[in-house]
Motif scaffolding. Structure first.
Motif, PDB file in Angstrom:
ATOM      1  N   GLN A  47      -3.450  -6.519 -19.527  1.00  0.00           N
ATOM      2  CA  GLN A  47      -2.987  -7.068 -18.258  1.00  0.00           C
ATOM      3  C   GLN A  47      -2.354  -5.999 -17.365  1.00  0.00           C
ATOM      4  OE1 GLN A  47      -0.848 -10.415 -20.004  1.00  0.00           O
ATOM      5  NE2 GLN A  47      -2.548 -11.744 -19.501  1.00  0.00           N
ATOM      6  N   THR A  49      -3.544  -2.895 -17.045  1.00  0.00           N
ATOM      7  CA  THR A  49      -4.692  -2.274 -16.376  1.00  0.00           C
ATOM      8  C   THR A  49      -5.238  -3.185 -15.285  1.00  0.00           C
ATOM      9  OG1 THR A  49      -5.258  -1.006 -18.344  1.00  0.00           O
ATOM     10  CG2 THR A  49      -7.025  -1.364 -16.753  1.00  0.00           C
ATOM     11  N   GLU A  50      -5.297  -4.470 -15.569  1.00  0.00           N
ATOM     12  CA  GLU A  50      -5.779  -5.423 -14.557  1.00  0.00           C
ATOM     13  C   GLU A  50      -4.848  -5.447 -13.342  1.00  0.00           C
ATOM     14  OE1 GLU A  50      -8.765  -6.729 -14.631  1.00  0.00           O
ATOM     15  OE2 GLU A  50      -9.094  -5.837 -16.602  1.00  0.00           O
ATOM     16  N   ALA A  51      -3.549  -5.360 -13.567  1.00  0.00           N
ATOM     17  CA  ALA A  51      -2.599  -5.311 -12.453  1.00  0.00           C
ATOM     18  C   ALA A  51      -2.807  -4.038 -11.626  1.00  0.00           C
ATOM     19  CB  ALA A  51      -1.165  -5.382 -12.977  1.00  0.00           C
ATOM     20  N   ALA A  53      -5.475  -2.432 -11.222  1.00  0.00           N
ATOM     21  CA  ALA A  53      -6.735  -2.531 -10.476  1.00  0.00           C
ATOM     22  C   ALA A  53      -6.556  -3.178  -9.107  1.00  0.00           C
ATOM     23  CB  ALA A  53      -7.767  -3.302 -11.291  1.00  0.00           C
ATOM     24  N   VAL A  54      -5.463  -3.923  -8.929  1.00  0.00           N
ATOM     25  CA  VAL A  54      -5.172  -4.538  -7.631  1.00  0.00           C
ATOM     26  C   VAL A  54      -3.884  -3.959  -7.034  1.00  0.00           C
ATOM     27  CG1 VAL A  54      -6.491  -6.653  -8.041  1.00  0.00           C
ATOM     28  CG2 VAL A  54      -4.077  -6.553  -8.736  1.00  0.00           C
ATOM     29  N   SER A  55      -3.595  -2.724  -7.439  1.00  0.00           N
ATOM     30  CA  SER A  55      -2.466  -1.948  -6.900  1.00  0.00           C
ATOM     31  C   SER A  55      -1.097  -2.566  -7.181  1.00  0.00           C
ATOM     32  CB  SER A  55      -2.637  -1.704  -5.393  1.00  0.00           C
ATOM     33  OG  SER A  55      -3.860  -1.036  -5.149  1.00  0.00           O
ATOM     34  N   LEU A  56      -0.970  -3.214  -8.333  1.00  0.00           N
ATOM     35  CA  LEU A  56       0.310  -3.766  -8.752  1.00  0.00           C
ATOM     36  C   LEU A  56       0.727  -3.091 -10.053  1.00  0.00           C
ATOM     37  CD1 LEU A  56      -0.372  -7.548  -8.075  1.00  0.00           C
ATOM     38  CD2 LEU A  56       1.006  -5.985  -6.675  1.00  0.00           C
ATOM     39  N   THR A  57       2.010  -3.149 -10.349  1.00  0.00           N
ATOM     40  CA  THR A  57       2.490  -2.595 -11.608  1.00  0.00           C
ATOM     41  C   THR A  57       2.965  -3.727 -12.496  1.00  0.00           C
ATOM     42  OG1 THR A  57       4.711  -2.249 -10.710  1.00  0.00           O
ATOM     43  CG2 THR A  57       3.180  -0.392 -10.578  1.00  0.00           C
TER      44      THR A  57
END
Length: 136
Positions: A47, A49-51, A53-57
């Motif tokens: 999760q 890495t998925e975050a 991918a949308v510029s979130l940490t």
């Protein structure tokens, strides 16, 4: 090694195991445990890495989805709503540097939520309890 902390939140039904290993080592050990016990790992969702991918940490967080179709399928056939909670899941997260937890849904919560006559998959909780507290 001293016994590790295990708590259950009755409201959410989440059993929380505290681990002394690093985040990555904990995930790797769970994967090895599932493989050794011939429990199918259906998916591993990173999760963090998925975050990214949308510029979130997001703190290190991985969801492992696993189970045994031979055990789960008959229950889902009898209790179709149980399929929302199956396959089983283990969430591994790092709350703070070096503070790693594993979360599982408690069998009693599943029993209550789905009106089952018995708490299902208690052996999974025993497996994880032994896993985090070897020799205790």
């Amino acid at each position: 090694m001293k016994p590790q902390e295990i708590t259950t939140d009755a409201t959410s039904g989440i059993i929380r195991f505290k681990r002394p290993w690093s985040f990555n080592e904990t995930v790797e050990r769970i994967e090895a445990l599932l493989q050794a016990k011939k429990i199918k790992l259906f998916a591993k969702i990173d999760q963090t890495t998925e975050a990214a991918a949308v510029s979130l940490t997001l703190r290190p967080t991985t969801l492992l989805i696993f189970g045994d179709p031979a055990k789960g399928t008959p229950l889902m056939d009898t209790y179709p709503g149980l399929a929302i909670d199956l396959p089983l899941k283990a969430l591994v997260w790092e709350a703070a540097p070096g503070e790693v937890y594993i979360g599982l849904t408690s069998p009693e919560f599943l029993q209550q939520r789905h009106g089952l006559p018995n708490a299902p998959f208690a052996e999974v909780v025993r497996l994880f309890t032994t896993f985090i507290n070897p020799g205790v």
